[in-house]
Motif scaffolding. Structure first.
Motif, PDB file in Angstrom:
ATOM      1  N   GLN A   1       0.830  -1.202   0.000  1.00  0.00           N
ATOM      2  CA  GLN A   1       0.000   0.000   0.000  1.00  0.00           C
ATOM      3  C   GLN A   1       0.869   1.259   0.000  1.00  0.00           C
ATOM      4  O   GLN A   1       0.517   2.267  -0.595  1.00  0.00           O
ATOM      5  CB  GLN A   1      -0.930   0.005   1.210  1.00  0.00           C
ATOM      6  CG  GLN A   1      -1.928   1.145   1.163  1.00  0.00           C
ATOM      7  CD  GLN A   1      -2.957   1.051   2.277  1.00  0.00           C
ATOM      8  OE1 GLN A   1      -2.971   0.111   3.060  1.00  0.00           O
ATOM      9  NE2 GLN A   1      -3.823   2.036   2.345  1.00  0.00           N
ATOM     10  N   HIS A   2       2.027   1.193   0.649  1.00  0.00           N
ATOM     11  CA  HIS A   2       2.960   2.314   0.719  1.00  0.00           C
ATOM     12  C   HIS A   2       4.335   1.825   0.272  1.00  0.00           C
ATOM     13  O   HIS A   2       4.775   0.750   0.676  1.00  0.00           O
ATOM     14  CB  HIS A   2       3.071   2.842   2.151  1.00  0.00           C
ATOM     15  CG  HIS A   2       1.766   3.318   2.702  1.00  0.00           C
ATOM     16  ND1 HIS A   2       1.319   4.600   2.523  1.00  0.00           N
ATOM     17  CD2 HIS A   2       0.814   2.673   3.421  1.00  0.00           C
ATOM     18  CE1 HIS A   2       0.143   4.732   3.110  1.00  0.00           C
ATOM     19  NE2 HIS A   2      -0.189   3.582   3.664  1.00  0.00           N
ATOM     20  N   LEU A   3       5.020   2.628  -0.541  1.00  0.00           N
ATOM     21  CA  LEU A   3       6.366   2.290  -0.992  1.00  0.00           C
ATOM     22  C   LEU A   3       7.308   3.451  -0.703  1.00  0.00           C
ATOM     23  O   LEU A   3       6.992   4.597  -1.002  1.00  0.00           O
ATOM     24  CB  LEU A   3       6.385   2.028  -2.501  1.00  0.00           C
ATOM     25  CG  LEU A   3       5.570   0.852  -3.014  1.00  0.00           C
ATOM     26  CD1 LEU A   3       5.558   0.866  -4.537  1.00  0.00           C
ATOM     27  CD2 LEU A   3       6.159  -0.446  -2.516  1.00  0.00           C
ATOM     28  N   VAL A   4       8.455   3.141  -0.149  1.00  0.00           N
ATOM     29  CA  VAL A   4       9.505   4.123   0.047  1.00  0.00           C
ATOM     30  C   VAL A   4      10.730   3.591  -0.680  1.00  0.00           C
ATOM     31  O   VAL A   4      11.156   2.461  -0.439  1.00  0.00           O
ATOM     32  CB  VAL A   4       9.823   4.338   1.539  1.00  0.00           C
ATOM     33  CG1 VAL A   4      11.013   5.274   1.704  1.00  0.00           C
ATOM     34  CG2 VAL A   4       8.609   4.868   2.274  1.00  0.00           C
ATOM     35  N   LYS A   5      11.265   4.397  -1.593  1.00  0.00           N
ATOM     36  CA  LYS A   5      12.445   4.000  -2.347  1.00  0.00           C
ATOM     37  C   LYS A   5      13.549   5.006  -2.071  1.00  0.00           C
ATOM     38  O   LYS A   5      13.358   6.207  -2.208  1.00  0.00           O
ATOM     39  CB  LYS A   5      12.145   3.990  -3.850  1.00  0.00           C
ATOM     40  CG  LYS A   5      11.065   3.007  -4.253  1.00  0.00           C
ATOM     41  CD  LYS A   5      10.814   3.037  -5.744  1.00  0.00           C
ATOM     42  CE  LYS A   5       9.948   4.225  -6.077  1.00  0.00           C
ATOM     43  NZ  LYS A   5       9.534   4.295  -7.478  1.00  0.00           N
ATOM     44  N   VAL A   6      14.709   4.510  -1.662  1.00  0.00           N
ATOM     45  CA  VAL A   6      15.876   5.345  -1.411  1.00  0.00           C
ATOM     46  C   VAL A   6      17.049   4.734  -2.170  1.00  0.00           C
ATOM     47  O   VAL A   6      17.261   3.519  -2.114  1.00  0.00           O
ATOM     48  CB  VAL A   6      16.212   5.434   0.096  1.00  0.00           C
ATOM     49  CG1 VAL A   6      17.462   6.270   0.338  1.00  0.00           C
ATOM     50  CG2 VAL A   6      15.028   5.978   0.872  1.00  0.00           C
ATOM     51  N   LYS A   7      17.789   5.583  -2.889  1.00  0.00           N
ATOM     52  CA  LYS A   7      18.891   5.072  -3.700  1.00  0.00           C
ATOM     53  C   LYS A   7      20.080   6.010  -3.582  1.00  0.00           C
ATOM     54  O   LYS A   7      19.937   7.226  -3.682  1.00  0.00           O
ATOM     55  CB  LYS A   7      18.457   4.978  -5.152  1.00  0.00           C
ATOM     56  CG  LYS A   7      19.501   4.470  -6.097  1.00  0.00           C
ATOM     57  CD  LYS A   7      18.945   4.398  -7.508  1.00  0.00           C
ATOM     58  CE  LYS A   7      19.972   3.924  -8.493  1.00  0.00           C
ATOM     59  NZ  LYS A   7      19.427   3.892  -9.867  1.00  0.00           N
ATOM     60  N   ALA A   8      21.244   5.450  -3.364  1.00  0.00           N
ATOM     61  CA  ALA A   8      22.498   6.187  -3.392  1.00  0.00           C
ATOM     62  C   ALA A   8      23.302   5.631  -4.556  1.00  0.00           C
ATOM     63  O   ALA A   8      23.429   4.408  -4.712  1.00  0.00           O
ATOM     64  CB  ALA A   8      23.268   6.023  -2.092  1.00  0.00           C
ATOM     65  N   ALA A   9      23.822   6.495  -5.415  1.00  0.00           N
ATOM     66  CA  ALA A   9      24.565   6.059  -6.600  1.00  0.00           C
ATOM     67  C   ALA A   9      25.918   6.737  -6.637  1.00  0.00           C
ATOM     68  O   ALA A   9      26.032   7.930  -6.381  1.00  0.00           O
ATOM     69  CB  ALA A   9      23.768   6.389  -7.857  1.00  0.00           C
ATOM     70  N   TYR A  10      26.932   5.939  -6.960  1.00  0.00           N
ATOM     71  CA  TYR A  10      28.286   6.470  -7.106  1.00  0.00           C
ATOM     72  C   TYR A  10      28.836   6.029  -8.443  1.00  0.00           C
ATOM     73  O   TYR A  10      28.829   4.831  -8.750  1.00  0.00           O
ATOM     74  CB  TYR A  10      29.183   5.984  -5.968  1.00  0.00           C
ATOM     75  CG  TYR A  10      30.553   6.595  -6.025  1.00  0.00           C
ATOM     76  CD1 TYR A  10      30.790   7.877  -5.551  1.00  0.00           C
ATOM     77  CD2 TYR A  10      31.625   5.886  -6.572  1.00  0.00           C
ATOM     78  CE1 TYR A  10      32.039   8.449  -5.621  1.00  0.00           C
ATOM     79  CE2 TYR A  10      32.889   6.453  -6.650  1.00  0.00           C
ATOM     80  CZ  TYR A  10      33.077   7.739  -6.177  1.00  0.00           C
ATOM     81  OH  TYR A  10      34.318   8.303  -6.253  1.00  0.00           O
TER      82      TYR A  10
END
Length: 170
Positions: free
Chosen positions: A159-168
């Protein structure tokens, strides 16, 4: 595996294709067989609407999944998503996204299991030339699981989505 077919600066539109294979093992000892195989097929398109300020994106993906011991269970999820991103400061973007997903109980488009539509905000920060961070929050605003009452499909989707991304990049 990602390949840029068209560059936005040269062609006016950016077009990228991605093939994303993966496998998982549920046995915590790592001694058992692989239990899940996934293949994601994706097409990403983006365009500048207002130079230096407003950008649009359209993403299509089809995720194919084989799960369990032989004979494998097969399922797939088809996704269409669109977003607008506004550059508020140099390297800082705020965005809004709408995404529609359909789950199927086979690898193709038959045996519909349910659908869900998500919407929500996002942020992207290009901290340095090599390092970026992005985050998004999506909430399911509509959906329906086959054979299940209710206005949302919480059987096949969150029902709820949290997306966190760190890119190098190097």
């Amino acid at each position: 595996m990602k390949y840029r077919l068209l560059g936005r600066d040269l062609h006016g539109i950016g077009l990228t294709v991605v093939v994303d294979p993966s496998f998982n093992r549920l046995d915590p000892t790592g001694a058992g067989n692989f239990t899940t195989y996934n293949t994601g097929l994706r097409i990403f398109a983006d365009k500048t609407l207002v130079p230096g300020k407003l950008y649009a994106a359209l993403n299509l993906s089809h995720d194919l999944t084989w799960t369990g011991p032989s004979p494998y269970l097969r399922s797939s999820t088809f996704t269409v998503g669109g977003s607008l991103a506004w550059q508020v400061l140099d390297g800082l973007y705020l965005s809004g996204e709408v995404r529609h997903q359909r789950r199927h109980n086979e690898l193709g488009f038959g045996k519909d299991a349910g659908y869900a539509t998500f919407a929500g905000p996002g942020v992207f920060w290009q901290a340095t030339k090599q390092f970026a961070i992005s985050a998004a929050y999506n909430v399911q605003i509509a959906g329906k699981a086959k054979g299940v009452p209710g206005d949302l499909d919480v059987t096949n989707f969150s029902q709820h989505l949290v997306k966190v991304k760190a890119a190098y990049s190097f």
